[in-house]
Design a protein around this motif. Sequence first.
Motif, PDB file in Angstrom:
ATOM      1  N   ARG A  84       0.829  -1.210   0.000  1.00  0.00           N
ATOM      2  CA  ARG A  84       0.000   0.000   0.000  1.00  0.00           C
ATOM      3  C   ARG A  84       0.860   1.255   0.000  1.00  0.00           C
ATOM      4  O   ARG A  84       0.578   2.220  -0.733  1.00  0.00           O
ATOM      5  CB  ARG A  84      -0.917   0.022   1.224  1.00  0.00           C
ATOM      6  CG  ARG A  84      -2.076  -0.943   1.184  1.00  0.00           C
ATOM      7  CD  ARG A  84      -3.066  -0.643   2.289  1.00  0.00           C
ATOM      8  NE  ARG A  84      -3.689   0.667   2.126  1.00  0.00           N
ATOM      9  CZ  ARG A  84      -4.587   1.182   2.955  1.00  0.00           C
ATOM     10  NH1 ARG A  84      -4.961   0.504   4.030  1.00  0.00           N
ATOM     11  NH2 ARG A  84      -5.102   2.358   2.730  1.00  0.00           N
ATOM     12  N   GLU A  93      -5.025  -5.423  -1.333  1.00  0.00           N
ATOM     13  CA  GLU A  93      -6.418  -5.736  -1.018  1.00  0.00           C
ATOM     14  C   GLU A  93      -6.656  -7.240  -1.054  1.00  0.00           C
ATOM     15  O   GLU A  93      -7.429  -7.772  -0.236  1.00  0.00           O
ATOM     16  CB  GLU A  93      -7.351  -5.036  -1.993  1.00  0.00           C
ATOM     17  CG  GLU A  93      -8.830  -5.335  -1.769  1.00  0.00           C
ATOM     18  CD  GLU A  93      -9.290  -5.089  -0.343  1.00  0.00           C
ATOM     19  OE1 GLU A  93     -10.145  -5.854   0.140  1.00  0.00           O
ATOM     20  OE2 GLU A  93      -8.799  -4.139   0.303  1.00  0.00           O
ATOM     21  N   ASP A 140      -4.162  -3.483  -5.597  1.00  0.00           N
ATOM     22  CA  ASP A 140      -4.928  -4.722  -5.771  1.00  0.00           C
ATOM     23  C   ASP A 140      -4.269  -5.877  -5.017  1.00  0.00           C
ATOM     24  O   ASP A 140      -4.963  -6.701  -4.410  1.00  0.00           O
ATOM     25  CB  ASP A 140      -5.045  -5.070  -7.254  1.00  0.00           C
ATOM     26  CG  ASP A 140      -5.975  -4.114  -8.000  1.00  0.00           C
ATOM     27  OD1 ASP A 140      -6.790  -3.447  -7.344  1.00  0.00           O
ATOM     28  OD2 ASP A 140      -5.863  -4.061  -9.245  1.00  0.00           O
ATOM     29  N   SER A 143      -8.083  -9.245   2.065  1.00  0.00           N
ATOM     30  CA  SER A 143      -9.290 -10.056   1.906  1.00  0.00           C
ATOM     31  C   SER A 143      -9.070 -11.465   2.443  1.00  0.00           C
ATOM     32  O   SER A 143      -9.957 -12.049   3.075  1.00  0.00           O
ATOM     33  CB  SER A 143      -9.692 -10.102   0.433  1.00  0.00           C
ATOM     34  OG  SER A 143     -10.843 -10.900   0.246  1.00  0.00           O
TER      35      SER A 143
END
Length: 421
Positions: A345, A357, A354, A361
């Motif tokens: 990040r 994330e 992406d 997730s």
Amino acid sequence: MPGSPCRSALWAVVAALVVAAAVGGAAPAASAVVTMHDPSAADVTPLDPALSVARAYEFLDARVDEFCDGDGHCLPRSYQGGFFTTPSWDFTPSFVYDDALVVIAYTARGLPDDLRRARTVGDTLLFVQANDPIGDGRVRTSYEPHGIRQGRVEITGPGTFTGNEAWVGMALARLFHATGDQRYLDGALRIGGWIQTNTADMTRAPYGYTGGQTDAGASLTWKSTEHNADVAGFFTQLAQLTGDAVWADRAAVASGFVAAMQAQDGHVDTGTLLDGSTVNTHPIPLDAQTWSSLATGDGRYGAALDWTLANLMATDGPYQGPSISDVDVSKVWFEGAGHLALSLRLRAGAGDADRAESLLSSIRLAQRDAPNGDGKGIVATSSDGLDSGFGDLYYASLHTGTTAWYLLAAAGDDPFRLPAD
């Protein structure tokens, strides 16, 4: 192992307590009892990021509040469930590395109750520092929360590893930054002084900071990349908070050691052998890659992150993320998934958002579904028995440090750096 992280020396503490329990007639069961949480009791919007973060903080709240004395001293147990909680044994020690992460995660959100709990843990770290049997500014690897609840200091891990010292120092620096309470800066400076006095190595190139001291007080002569990254971040914070350039100079020494450990293909080696100079090339740990990037902010370690994505990623059932080192890439190390996600990040290169994330997730999926989970905290690994390569194993048990790293990654908050005023 020379140059090993020794972040928490977990296995040594576990082994010592297992022996103590056996001598006392309360040996742990040979295999852990695995308990699945009831998803219907906790999951409303299973993978909603905001709800996930709120529940992770609820987990930390419960751990911090579990063991407190009448003076407001509290230390949260680091691990719970699975391997660490059996019908005949309950492992409760609190590792100061984890405690530091909990403090920093609370300052990242910064709600009134967050700062109150951060201060209770910070005050307890000052308490154990002030009541150390040697009393020279150090803290130890781990303590027994039951002892804290009874108003006494019970050391479960007597070792004094440089990285742990730096993490506690960063937690206290964060608390000073957040509250202005001089006690926290004074405690951080005492730790900084201990590191400088006991571990600075300016005679064996590459110069840097050695591993600290063993349980018996013997000096560790190897140098660790991870430890030096920790010192670089901590001493940079002390320079900012005090205005004293000597801390910036010392941080530069630690950063220089980290740079010397970077190999031609971009990865960062674990540190040195006992001679303090010969590079230890095996195993290659994840945190040497991610923490070098986070602690220094130097773009050169983008290559280490790319090497990680190419060489350390694991798939274990529905979970994907990094392993702890190149020795065993069969399981996901969720603690490492947190700091890899944060590193990506903050690097903010093409595709990094992406990738970050995706890692977050997978952590949220583990929060919901992992064995031994409670729908709030994050387990350390995707399944039991992850071999670190440094002589210890990691387990799928709820872990305050893993949960705190997830919260820092979700917030985009680098623990090696003070927040902008």
